[in-house]
Design an enzyme around this catalytic site. Sequence first.
Site, PDB file in Angstrom:
ATOM      1  N   PHE A 237       3.641   6.751   1.456  1.00  0.00           N
ATOM      2  CA  PHE A 237       4.464   7.580   0.817  1.00  0.00           C
ATOM      3  C   PHE A 237       4.036   8.442  -0.443  1.00  0.00           C
ATOM      4  O   PHE A 237       4.771   9.119  -0.904  1.00  0.00           O
ATOM      5  CB  PHE A 237       5.512   6.446  -0.104  1.00  0.00           C
ATOM      6  CG  PHE A 237       5.641   5.282   0.903  1.00  0.00           C
ATOM      7  CD1 PHE A 237       6.458   5.317   1.880  1.00  0.00           C
ATOM      8  CD2 PHE A 237       4.916   3.945   0.612  1.00  0.00           C
ATOM      9  CE1 PHE A 237       6.550   4.108   2.664  1.00  0.00           C
ATOM     10  CE2 PHE A 237       5.248   2.914   1.333  1.00  0.00           C
ATOM     11  CZ  PHE A 237       6.070   2.987   2.524  1.00  0.00           C
TER      12      PHE A 237
ATOM     13  N   ASN B  56       5.310   0.980  -6.958  1.00  0.00           N
ATOM     14  CA  ASN B  56       4.886   2.176  -5.835  1.00  0.00           C
ATOM     15  C   ASN B  56       4.961   3.231  -6.438  1.00  0.00           C
ATOM     16  O   ASN B  56       5.282   3.444  -7.366  1.00  0.00           O
ATOM     17  CB  ASN B  56       5.607   1.680  -4.570  1.00  0.00           C
ATOM     18  CG  ASN B  56       4.768   1.821  -3.253  1.00  0.00           C
ATOM     19  OD1 ASN B  56       4.397   2.980  -2.902  1.00  0.00           O
ATOM     20  ND2 ASN B  56       4.669   0.861  -2.550  1.00  0.00           N
TER      21      ASN B  56
ATOM     22  N   PRO C 211       0.803  -1.204  -0.041  1.00  0.00           N
ATOM     23  CA  PRO C 211      -0.098  -0.099  -0.133  1.00  0.00           C
ATOM     24  C   PRO C 211       0.731   1.178   0.109  1.00  0.00           C
ATOM     25  O   PRO C 211       1.787   1.608   0.729  1.00  0.00           O
ATOM     26  CB  PRO C 211      -0.668  -0.125   1.277  1.00  0.00           C
ATOM     27  CG  PRO C 211      -0.878  -1.861   1.509  1.00  0.00           C
ATOM     28  CD  PRO C 211       0.266  -2.125   0.829  1.00  0.00           C
ATOM     29  N   CYS C 212       0.508   2.156  -0.895  1.00  0.00           N
ATOM     30  CA  CYS C 212       1.483   3.336  -1.204  1.00  0.00           C
ATOM     31  C   CYS C 212       0.947   4.543  -0.559  1.00  0.00           C
ATOM     32  O   CYS C 212       1.651   5.603  -0.594  1.00  0.00           O
ATOM     33  CB  CYS C 212       1.395   3.733  -2.686  1.00  0.00           C
ATOM     34  SG  CYS C 212      -0.171   4.130  -3.491  1.00  0.00           S
ATOM     35  N   GLN C 213      -0.116   4.490   0.276  1.00  0.00           N
ATOM     36  CA  GLN C 213      -0.908   5.696   1.048  1.00  0.00           C
ATOM     37  C   GLN C 213       0.357   6.390   1.902  1.00  0.00           C
ATOM     38  O   GLN C 213       0.416   7.695   1.839  1.00  0.00           O
ATOM     39  CB  GLN C 213      -1.863   5.445   1.800  1.00  0.00           C
ATOM     40  CG  GLN C 213      -3.212   5.013   0.715  1.00  0.00           C
ATOM     41  CD  GLN C 213      -3.357   3.656   0.785  1.00  0.00           C
ATOM     42  OE1 GLN C 213      -2.306   3.015   0.743  1.00  0.00           O
ATOM     43  NE2 GLN C 213      -4.499   3.143  -0.002  1.00  0.00           N
TER      44      GLN C 213
END
Length: 347
Positions: free
Chosen positions: A84, A121, A80-82
Amino acid sequence: MKKTIAAVDLFCGAGGLTRGLEKAGIDVRVGVDIDPACAYPYEANNGARFELKSVDRVSARELQDAMNGAPYRLLAGCAPCQPFSTYSQGKTDASDDRWHLLRQFARLVRETKPHLVTMENVPRLAQQDIFDEFVAELRRLKFHVSYRAVHCADYGVPQQRQRLVLLASRLGPIEMIPPTHMPARHVTVRQAIGDLPPIEAGETHDRDPLHQACTLSPTNLKRIKASRPGGSWRDWDEDLVADCHKKGSGKTYPSVYGRMSWDEPAPTMTTQFYGFGNGRFGHPEQDRAISLREGAILQSFPRGYKFARRGEPIYRKTVGRLIGNAVPVKLGEAIGKSVLRHVVEYG
């Protein structure tokens, strides 16, 4: 000669990466995700099995069994990229549990010993200590590692999306294939969704339940009618501009309440792309935000990709999240082709 590569897709979501890898010719066996909403679209559209499980509870034995019998094994994933993402606006920090999912990915690489690894990502991840830690662990395990920010439009995605792509191999040096679409050949919004049947705000097309658009308030209907493709709320009459945008801080958000341009790739699809006020998500000429189906197509999902069972209600927030969080299928395909080319060269 095409070599056999078996893969497991960690953090698989609705299956964007899996679909792309399969299109390239990779045998994806299992997708793993903690979100139960991913189960139906993942299995309905792909040949792999879905496993509902947190990655920190996945064992090496499970993954080794899944990839058993293949000459080459690929461990793929997009944590999950939230934490960053630039969209987080600094609201997450190293205490966010999702930062540590990358360590779980590293654990599974260490324990399963695949031949190949790929991760996708947001580009900002490369600036974080945890990413340096991940790369160092791969190199300690004797992987050749390459990574770079990729412009998704360069690989046929009709979207201005930048993503970090990492490739690692124990066979030899590995790189992404060169871009397949030069800027003059980028797929535009018109080419991607221009032939979909028109619908109005609040309407659902009778032959495709996913081709549905949010309703608009009377004020937002006036706003979108006053908007031009590629423009912003700065083009409106003063009485239509929201109070928050009149403040100094609001002037840094010119793309919200915007229309897309027909002859350019779309902006980055977020999990709230179906809302007119959430970004430049207004249809280029129809007075509405783009539909769920249009968002999926702009993420390069095939037009018939299923996100809900026939006859069951479509929860816009859930489907929007699945689409916005997905790895674009065309990017997944480019990653798969990169891996295949590498195995043919070094395998």
